[in-house]
Design a protein around this motif. Structure first.
Motif, PDB file in Angstrom:
ATOM      1  N   ALA A   1       0.823  -1.196   0.000  1.00  0.00           N
ATOM      2  CA  ALA A   1       0.000   0.000   0.000  1.00  0.00           C
ATOM      3  C   ALA A   1       0.855   1.243   0.000  1.00  0.00           C
ATOM      4  CB  ALA A   1      -0.917  -0.005   1.207  1.00  0.00           C
ATOM      5  N   THR A   2       2.048   1.174  -0.572  1.00  0.00           N
ATOM      6  CA  THR A   2       2.956   2.306  -0.586  1.00  0.00           C
ATOM      7  C   THR A   2       2.831   3.067  -1.893  1.00  0.00           C
ATOM      8  OG1 THR A   2       4.518   1.035   0.730  1.00  0.00           O
ATOM      9  CG2 THR A   2       5.362   2.991  -0.354  1.00  0.00           C
ATOM     10  N   ALA A   3       2.588   4.373  -1.810  1.00  0.00           N
ATOM     11  CA  ALA A   3       2.515   5.183  -3.027  1.00  0.00           C
ATOM     12  C   ALA A   3       3.915   5.397  -3.559  1.00  0.00           C
ATOM     13  CB  ALA A   3       1.862   6.518  -2.704  1.00  0.00           C
ATOM     14  N   VAL A   4       4.120   5.146  -4.847  1.00  0.00           N
ATOM     15  CA  VAL A   4       5.465   5.217  -5.382  1.00  0.00           C
ATOM     16  C   VAL A   4       5.635   6.258  -6.482  1.00  0.00           C
ATOM     17  CG1 VAL A   4       6.041   2.856  -4.787  1.00  0.00           C
ATOM     18  CG2 VAL A   4       4.944   3.321  -6.954  1.00  0.00           C
ATOM     19  N   LEU A   5       4.560   6.780  -7.045  1.00  0.00           N
ATOM     20  CA  LEU A   5       4.711   7.822  -8.051  1.00  0.00           C
ATOM     21  C   LEU A   5       3.415   8.601  -8.158  1.00  0.00           C
ATOM     22  CD1 LEU A   5       3.156   6.813 -10.916  1.00  0.00           C
ATOM     23  CD2 LEU A   5       4.988   5.143 -10.806  1.00  0.00           C
ATOM     24  N   LEU A   6       3.480   9.701  -8.856  1.00  0.00           N
ATOM     25  CA  LEU A   6       2.322  10.569  -9.022  1.00  0.00           C
ATOM     26  C   LEU A   6       2.028  10.762 -10.502  1.00  0.00           C
ATOM     27  CD1 LEU A   6       3.305  13.370  -6.483  1.00  0.00           C
ATOM     28  CD2 LEU A   6       1.838  11.408  -6.058  1.00  0.00           C
TER      29      LEU A   6
ATOM     30  N   GLU B   1      -7.063  17.015  10.843  1.00  0.00           N
ATOM     31  CA  GLU B   1      -6.782  16.568   9.481  1.00  0.00           C
ATOM     32  C   GLU B   1      -7.918  15.670   9.020  1.00  0.00           C
ATOM     33  OE1 GLU B   1      -3.250  14.396   6.846  1.00  0.00           O
ATOM     34  OE2 GLU B   1      -3.328  14.070   9.015  1.00  0.00           O
ATOM     35  N   LYS B   2      -8.321  15.847   7.758  1.00  0.00           N
ATOM     36  CA  LYS B   2      -9.299  14.968   7.134  1.00  0.00           C
ATOM     37  C   LYS B   2      -8.715  14.521   5.817  1.00  0.00           C
ATOM     38  CE  LYS B   2     -14.165  14.515   5.815  1.00  0.00           C
ATOM     39  NZ  LYS B   2     -15.504  15.166   5.821  1.00  0.00           N
ATOM     40  N   VAL B   3      -8.533  13.217   5.660  1.00  0.00           N
ATOM     41  CA  VAL B   3      -7.802  12.705   4.513  1.00  0.00           C
ATOM     42  C   VAL B   3      -8.314  11.314   4.169  1.00  0.00           C
ATOM     43  CG1 VAL B   3      -6.000  11.693   5.976  1.00  0.00           C
ATOM     44  CG2 VAL B   3      -5.453  12.312   3.619  1.00  0.00           C
ATOM     45  N   ARG B   4      -8.171  10.948   2.904  1.00  0.00           N
ATOM     46  CA  ARG B   4      -8.492   9.587   2.487  1.00  0.00           C
ATOM     47  C   ARG B   4      -7.246   8.721   2.671  1.00  0.00           C
ATOM     48  NH1 ARG B   4     -10.369   8.313  -3.593  1.00  0.00           N
ATOM     49  NH2 ARG B   4      -8.236   9.032  -3.928  1.00  0.00           N
ATOM     50  N   VAL B   5      -7.439   7.523   3.197  1.00  0.00           N
ATOM     51  CA  VAL B   5      -6.301   6.663   3.502  1.00  0.00           C
ATOM     52  C   VAL B   5      -6.552   5.232   3.031  1.00  0.00           C
ATOM     53  CG1 VAL B   5      -5.590   8.013   5.526  1.00  0.00           C
ATOM     54  CG2 VAL B   5      -7.194   6.095   5.813  1.00  0.00           C
ATOM     55  N   LEU B   6      -5.463   4.508   2.882  1.00  0.00           N
ATOM     56  CA  LEU B   6      -5.504   3.076   2.614  1.00  0.00           C
ATOM     57  C   LEU B   6      -4.778   2.367   3.751  1.00  0.00           C
ATOM     58  CD1 LEU B   6      -6.145   0.810   0.456  1.00  0.00           C
ATOM     59  CD2 LEU B   6      -3.778   1.114  -0.303  1.00  0.00           C
ATOM     60  N   PRO B   7      -5.404   1.384   4.400  1.00  0.00           N
ATOM     61  CA  PRO B   7      -4.677   0.617   5.418  1.00  0.00           C
ATOM     62  C   PRO B   7      -3.464  -0.054   4.787  1.00  0.00           C
ATOM     63  CG  PRO B   7      -7.031   0.194   5.575  1.00  0.00           C
ATOM     64  CD  PRO B   7      -6.813   0.962   4.301  1.00  0.00           C
ATOM     65  N   ARG B   8      -2.315   0.105   5.422  1.00  0.00           N
ATOM     66  CA  ARG B   8      -1.080  -0.434   4.857  1.00  0.00           C
ATOM     67  C   ARG B   8      -0.615  -1.676   5.588  1.00  0.00           C
ATOM     68  NH1 ARG B   8       4.794   2.635   4.856  1.00  0.00           N
ATOM     69  NH2 ARG B   8       5.952   1.004   3.781  1.00  0.00           N
ATOM     70  N   LYS B   9      -0.800  -1.706   6.889  1.00  0.00           N
ATOM     71  CA  LYS B   9      -0.319  -2.835   7.680  1.00  0.00           C
ATOM     72  C   LYS B   9      -1.249  -3.048   8.854  1.00  0.00           C
ATOM     73  CE  LYS B   9       4.085  -2.972   8.247  1.00  0.00           C
ATOM     74  NZ  LYS B   9       5.448  -2.644   8.745  1.00  0.00           N
ATOM     75  N   LEU B  10      -1.547  -4.300   9.142  1.00  0.00           N
ATOM     76  CA  LEU B  10      -2.420  -4.654  10.250  1.00  0.00           C
ATOM     77  C   LEU B  10      -1.736  -5.729  11.073  1.00  0.00           C
ATOM     78  CD1 LEU B  10      -5.238  -4.622  11.679  1.00  0.00           C
ATOM     79  CD2 LEU B  10      -5.952  -6.353  10.009  1.00  0.00           C
ATOM     80  N   HIS B  11      -1.545  -5.465  12.347  1.00  0.00           N
ATOM     81  CA  HIS B  11      -0.882  -6.417  13.238  1.00  0.00           C
ATOM     82  C   HIS B  11      -1.908  -6.941  14.225  1.00  0.00           C
ATOM     83  CE1 HIS B  11       2.633  -7.331  16.219  1.00  0.00           C
ATOM     84  NE2 HIS B  11       2.198  -8.408  15.591  1.00  0.00           N
TER      85      HIS B  11
ATOM     86  N   VAL C   1      -2.473  -0.528  13.606  1.00  0.00           N
ATOM     87  CA  VAL C   1      -2.763  -0.427  12.184  1.00  0.00           C
ATOM     88  C   VAL C   1      -2.053   0.801  11.623  1.00  0.00           C
ATOM     89  CG1 VAL C   1      -4.929   0.806  12.649  1.00  0.00           C
ATOM     90  CG2 VAL C   1      -4.586  -0.288  10.436  1.00  0.00           C
ATOM     91  N   THR C   2      -1.506   0.641  10.442  1.00  0.00           N
ATOM     92  CA  THR C   2      -0.806   1.731   9.776  1.00  0.00           C
ATOM     93  C   THR C   2      -1.563   2.108   8.504  1.00  0.00           C
ATOM     94  OG1 THR C   2       1.339   0.959  10.596  1.00  0.00           O
ATOM     95  CG2 THR C   2       1.361   2.430   8.705  1.00  0.00           C
ATOM     96  N   PHE C   3      -1.699   3.412   8.276  1.00  0.00           N
ATOM     97  CA  PHE C   3      -2.397   3.914   7.093  1.00  0.00           C
ATOM     98  C   PHE C   3      -1.430   4.709   6.230  1.00  0.00           C
ATOM     99  CE2 PHE C   3      -5.484   3.791  10.584  1.00  0.00           C
ATOM    100  CZ  PHE C   3      -6.513   3.049  10.029  1.00  0.00           C
ATOM    101  N   ILE C   4      -1.782   4.836   4.955  1.00  0.00           N
ATOM    102  CA  ILE C   4      -1.032   5.727   4.076  1.00  0.00           C
ATOM    103  C   ILE C   4      -2.026   6.642   3.377  1.00  0.00           C
ATOM    104  CG2 ILE C   4      -1.046   4.145   2.094  1.00  0.00           C
ATOM    105  CD1 ILE C   4       1.883   5.156   1.605  1.00  0.00           C
TER     106      ILE C   4
END
Length: 261
Positions: free
Chosen positions: A23-28, A137-147, A158-161
Motif C-alpha cells: 500500500a505504498t505510493a510510489v509515483l504521481l 486533518e481529514k484525509v483519504r487513507v488506505l490501510p497499509r499494515k495490520l498487526h 494499524v498503519t495507514f497511508i
C-alpha cells in the motif's frame, strides 16, 4: 450481476501479520486529471460497496513506544500511524494517531482482513477526543499494515497511508472465485487448486478495485488461470509476472478414484 455482491470475508485465513508494503505510493500522475472508470466500464468492474464507506475517527498521539502502546490498548484505542506517500517528494511525513479499537475490529470482521487492506477510508483526526468537532486533518487513507494478536486475532496496531487522487498505490487486490457450481472440470469430480488469494497491482488511488473476480465457469480439468488472464481496469499495472498461476483445476482426488473402482 455479480457487481451487487458484497465482498466475501475469508474467515479461514489464519495469518497473524497482514502487511501492505503493497500500500505504498510510489509515483504521481497529473493531479489535474484524476483517473476514474472509463465511460461504459462502470458495469464491467467491481466497485467498493458503499455499505462500508465509513469514516475512521482518530485522535493525535504525541509519543510512541511499547508502554504507550499498551496503555492505548488498555483504554480501548489502537496506536496507529498515517504516512505520507513515499515518492521522494514528501519526506516520509507521518502523523502519530490512535483509533478506536471497536471501530477497526468491526470493519475487519465485516470486510474480512485482506479486503480491509485494499479498501479506502476517510480518516478524521480530531484534536480533543473522538467526539470533538475540531478536526486537525481529514484525509483519504488506505490501510497499509495490520498487526493482530497471535492468539486472539485482536488488532494491536494499524498503519495507514494517505491516498489522494493523484497517487498511485501498490495494492494486493483480493481474488474472489466464482462459477464453481458450473465449472465442467469441477462437475466431473476434479477440484480447485487455489494458488493465489491476492494479486499485486499498481493502482490509481481512485480506481482501486475492492476485489477481482476469477471466473471458473468454463474451466475443465487441467486448465489454469494465470495473472495475465484477470480482467481489471486498464489503468492498473500488474506488478507480478503475467504468467504466474492463480489457480488450476486438478484431476479427481485419490479418495474419489478409489471409490470409483
Amino acid at each position: 450481476m455479480f457487481l451487487q455482491r458484497t465482498t466475501l470475508p475469508w474467515k479461514s485465513l489464519h495469518l497473524r501479520r497482514y502487511t501492505q508494503s503493497t500500500a505504498t505510493a510510489v509515483l504521481l500522475h497529473d493531479a489535474g486529471s484524476p483517473l476514474t472508470l472509463l465511460e461504459g466500464e462502470e458495469e464491467s468492474f467491481p466497485r467498493p460497496d458503499p455499505k462500508y464507506a465509513e469514516t475512521i475517527v482518530a485522535i493525535p498521539r504525541s509519543t510512541s513506544g511499547k508502554s504507550i502502546a499498551a496503555k492505548e490498548r488498555k483504554a480501548g484505542r489502537l496506536p496507529s500511524i498515517v504516512f505520507e506517500q513515499e515518492d521522494g517528494q514528501h519526506g516520509g511525513n507521518k502523523r502519530l494517531i490512535s483509533v478506536q479499537s471497536n471501530q477497526i475490529r468491526k470493519l475487519i470482521n465485516h470486510l474480512g482482513r485482506i479486503f480491509f487492506l485494499s479498501r479506502l477510508f476517510d480518516l478524521e483526526v480530531r484534536s480533543a477526543g473522538f467526539d470533538s468537532v475540531d478536526i486537525v486533518e481529514k484525509v483519504r487513507v488506505l490501510p497499509r499494515k495490520l498487526h493482530l494478536h497471535a492468539a486472539t486475532d485482536a488488532p494491536l496496531n494499524v498503519t495507514f497511508i494517505r491516498a489522494p487522487s493523484h497517487a498511485f498505490l501498490k495494492v494486493d487486490v483480493p481474488l474472489v472465485f466464482r462459477g464453481e457450481d458450473v465449472s465442467p472440470g469441477l462437475r466431473k469430480g476434479a477440484y480447485l487448486n487455489t494458488i493465489k488469494r491476492t494479486v499485486k497491482y499498481l493502482c490509481p488511488a481512485d480506481v482501486i478495485p475492492p476485489y477481482i473476480d476469477v471466473d471458473l465457469s468454463e474451466m475443465d480439468v487441467g486448465q489454469k488461470v494465470v495473472m495475465g488472464d484477470l480482467k481489471v481496469h486498464p489503468a492498473l499495472k500488474l506488478l507480478q509476472s503475467k504468467d504466474e498461476p492463480v489457480c488450476n483445476i486438478v484431476g479427481s482426488r485419490v479418495s474419489d478414484q478409489k471409490k470409483s473402482k
